[in-house]
Design an enzyme around this catalytic site. Structure first.
Site, PDB file in Angstrom:
ATOM      1  N   GLY A   1      52.871  40.869  39.142  1.00  0.00           N
ATOM      2  CA  GLY A   1      52.981  40.990  40.591  1.00  0.00           C
ATOM      3  C   GLY A   1      53.739  39.799  41.122  1.00  0.00           C
ATOM      4  O   GLY A   1      54.694  39.320  40.503  1.00  0.00           O
ATOM      5  N   ALA A   2      53.314  39.275  42.284  1.00  0.00           N
ATOM      6  CA  ALA A   2      54.041  38.162  42.898  1.00  0.00           C
ATOM      7  C   ALA A   2      53.998  36.920  42.009  1.00  0.00           C
ATOM      8  O   ALA A   2      55.039  36.336  41.679  1.00  0.00           O
ATOM      9  CB  ALA A   2      53.464  37.857  44.273  1.00  0.00           C
ATOM     10  N   VAL A   3      52.806  36.503  41.580  1.00  0.00           N
ATOM     11  CA  VAL A   3      52.690  35.300  40.753  1.00  0.00           C
ATOM     12  C   VAL A   3      53.289  35.522  39.378  1.00  0.00           C
ATOM     13  O   VAL A   3      54.108  34.736  38.892  1.00  0.00           O
ATOM     14  CB  VAL A   3      51.211  34.872  40.639  1.00  0.00           C
ATOM     15  CG1 VAL A   3      51.040  33.783  39.587  1.00  0.00           C
ATOM     16  CG2 VAL A   3      50.696  34.379  41.990  1.00  0.00           C
ATOM     17  N   GLY A   4      52.894  36.600  38.717  1.00  0.00           N
ATOM     18  CA  GLY A   4      53.420  36.879  37.387  1.00  0.00           C
ATOM     19  C   GLY A   4      54.923  37.068  37.377  1.00  0.00           C
ATOM     20  O   GLY A   4      55.603  36.650  36.431  1.00  0.00           O
TER      21      GLY A   4
ATOM     22  N   ASN B   1      42.906  33.075  40.705  1.00  0.00           N
ATOM     23  CA  ASN B   1      42.148  32.304  41.680  1.00  0.00           C
ATOM     24  C   ASN B   1      40.739  32.021  41.187  1.00  0.00           C
ATOM     25  O   ASN B   1      40.237  32.647  40.257  1.00  0.00           O
ATOM     26  CB  ASN B   1      42.089  33.059  43.013  1.00  0.00           C
ATOM     27  CG  ASN B   1      43.387  32.964  43.781  1.00  0.00           C
ATOM     28  OD1 ASN B   1      43.882  31.874  44.034  1.00  0.00           O
ATOM     29  ND2 ASN B   1      43.953  34.117  44.154  1.00  0.00           N
TER      30      ASN B   1
ATOM     31  N   LYS C   1      41.593  24.022  45.720  1.00  0.00           N
ATOM     32  CA  LYS C   1      42.284  25.281  45.987  1.00  0.00           C
ATOM     33  C   LYS C   1      41.298  26.342  46.468  1.00  0.00           C
ATOM     34  O   LYS C   1      41.597  27.119  47.388  1.00  0.00           O
ATOM     35  CB  LYS C   1      42.996  25.752  44.718  1.00  0.00           C
ATOM     36  CG  LYS C   1      43.647  27.132  44.836  1.00  0.00           C
ATOM     37  CD  LYS C   1      44.823  27.143  45.791  1.00  0.00           C
ATOM     38  CE  LYS C   1      45.392  28.553  45.979  1.00  0.00           C
ATOM     39  NZ  LYS C   1      45.883  29.147  44.721  1.00  0.00           N
TER      40      LYS C   1
ATOM     41  N   ASN D   1      41.282  28.696  49.773  1.00  0.00           N
ATOM     42  CA  ASN D   1      41.240  30.152  49.676  1.00  0.00           C
ATOM     43  C   ASN D   1      40.039  30.757  50.384  1.00  0.00           C
ATOM     44  O   ASN D   1      40.096  31.894  50.853  1.00  0.00           O
ATOM     45  CB  ASN D   1      41.213  30.582  48.205  1.00  0.00           C
ATOM     46  CG  ASN D   1      42.589  30.574  47.568  1.00  0.00           C
ATOM     47  OD1 ASN D   1      43.593  30.471  48.258  1.00  0.00           O
ATOM     48  ND2 ASN D   1      42.634  30.679  46.256  1.00  0.00           N
TER      49      ASN D   1
ATOM     50  N   SER E   1      47.589  36.482  49.669  1.00  0.00           N
ATOM     51  CA  SER E   1      47.636  37.626  48.764  1.00  0.00           C
ATOM     52  C   SER E   1      46.594  38.675  49.153  1.00  0.00           C
ATOM     53  O   SER E   1      46.830  39.877  48.991  1.00  0.00           O
ATOM     54  CB  SER E   1      47.424  37.169  47.316  1.00  0.00           C
ATOM     55  OG  SER E   1      46.168  36.536  47.157  1.00  0.00           O
TER      56      SER E   1
ATOM     57  N   GLU F   1      40.553  40.580  46.232  1.00  0.00           N
ATOM     58  CA  GLU F   1      40.053  39.605  45.265  1.00  0.00           C
ATOM     59  C   GLU F   1      39.057  38.639  45.914  1.00  0.00           C
ATOM     60  O   GLU F   1      39.127  37.435  45.721  1.00  0.00           O
ATOM     61  CB  GLU F   1      41.242  38.834  44.681  1.00  0.00           C
ATOM     62  CG  GLU F   1      40.944  38.117  43.386  1.00  0.00           C
ATOM     63  CD  GLU F   1      42.122  37.308  42.892  1.00  0.00           C
ATOM     64  OE1 GLU F   1      42.274  37.187  41.684  1.00  0.00           O
ATOM     65  OE2 GLU F   1      42.894  36.793  43.736  1.00  0.00           O
TER      66      GLU F   1
END
Length: 297
Positions: A10-13, A99, A176, A180, A246, A258
């Site tokens: 996805g975005a991160v991968g 996360n 982090k 989040n 996200s 998530e």
């Protein structure tokens, strides 16, 4: 060439896969459910990185590699089991790009003799279409100090991804998670981007979520400043108006959220430590209901 399999593109991968591919030193395989048709990362300055990454859709077609980058959502970890069982051998290292603060607990049972390297991910990116990603800032990852962390940092040299090993990973991970706990929950529940934190009452809610998480973090051994909640809200208010989270993107797309690895992790750790977390408990319940409704539609 070092072989790296990216599970969850996805975005991160996608950012990680394209960056590693661009080094010319890494043989990258994208493990996907359906073909992406290549990757295109649009950077904050408008320039684009395009990468044609080999794609595999069947776990039976892969074998053990040197590195696995696990970039699925935390709740998708078990579903990635067939990929992990084929990709992981005795010499494999799995960097967990997810996360939360429970990386090892989630992943270690699925990777056999492979070693798990948790990472704190700071990749502000939005997946606009499959394989098409908008990046809002410089990608950064933090990993524990040691041989695995140093080797992963060396692997990412020239990728455009900054990797920093740290001797105090507990503090990095909880820092982090405190962020989040506020940004993902509030943007997903309100379905608004970061300017929502300009609302004083929303900012007050964000501070309460962060302060609970900070107290739990301190009880877990993290060293965080007493004014962390104010710092987090100031940071969120300073972000570009088009930026979100996200969890916001997932809710807008009708996907599962998530929340459990974020606010749920705060609640679980608080319960173990005897620290009350009423704000995070309430938000977790609301996000659970929203997630179930969205994923069923």
């Amino acid at each position: 060439m070092t072989r790296v399999a990216v599970v969850g593109v996805g975005a991160v991968g996608g950012v990680v896969a394209a960056g590693l591919m661009a080094t010319g030193r890494v043989e990258v395989t994208a493990c996907v459910r359906s073909p992406l048709g290549g990757l295109r990362i649009v950077r904050p300055d408008g320039s684009a990185l395009e990468a044609s990454v080999p794609e595999v859709t069947d776990p039976a077609e892969v074998s053990a590699v040197e590195w696995v980058a696990l970039a699925t959502k935390a709740y998708q970890t078990a579903a990635a089991g067939p990929w992990l069982s084929r990709l992981c051998g005795a010499g494999t290292r799995v960097v967990v790009l997810q996360n939360g603060v429970e990386h090892r607990e989630r992943v270690a049972p699925l990777v056999g003799a492979a070693r798990v390297l948790p990472a704190v991910v700071e990749i502000s990116a939005e997946s606009q279409h499959r394989g098409r990603i908008r990046l809002f800032g410089r990608p950064r990852l933090t990993v524990p100090e040691g041989d695995d962390g140093a080797d992963f940092a060396a692997l990412c040299q020239g990728s455009g991804i900054e990797v920093t090993p740290t001797a105090d990973f507990v503090t990095a991970a909880w820092t982090k998670l405190c962020l989040n706990a506020a940004n993902g929950a509030v943007t997903a529940l309100t379905m608004q981007r970061m300017p929502v934190f300009a609302n004083p009452r929303i900012a007050q809610l964000g501070r309460a979520l962060v302060e609970e998480a900070r107290q739990v973090a301190a009880g877990s051994g993290a060293r965080l400043p007493d004014d962390l909640a104010d710092q987090v809200i100031a940071r969120l208010r300073a972000m570009p108006p088009e930026s979100g989270s996200s969890m916001l993107w997932d809710r807008l797309a009708g996907r599962e959220l998530e929340y459990d690895a974020r606010n749920g992790a705060v609640v679980r750790a608080g319960a173990r430590l005897g620290i009350p977390t009423p704000y995070n408990d309430t938000v977790t319940a609301l996000l659970e209901a929203v997630s179930a409704a969205g994923s069923a539609s």
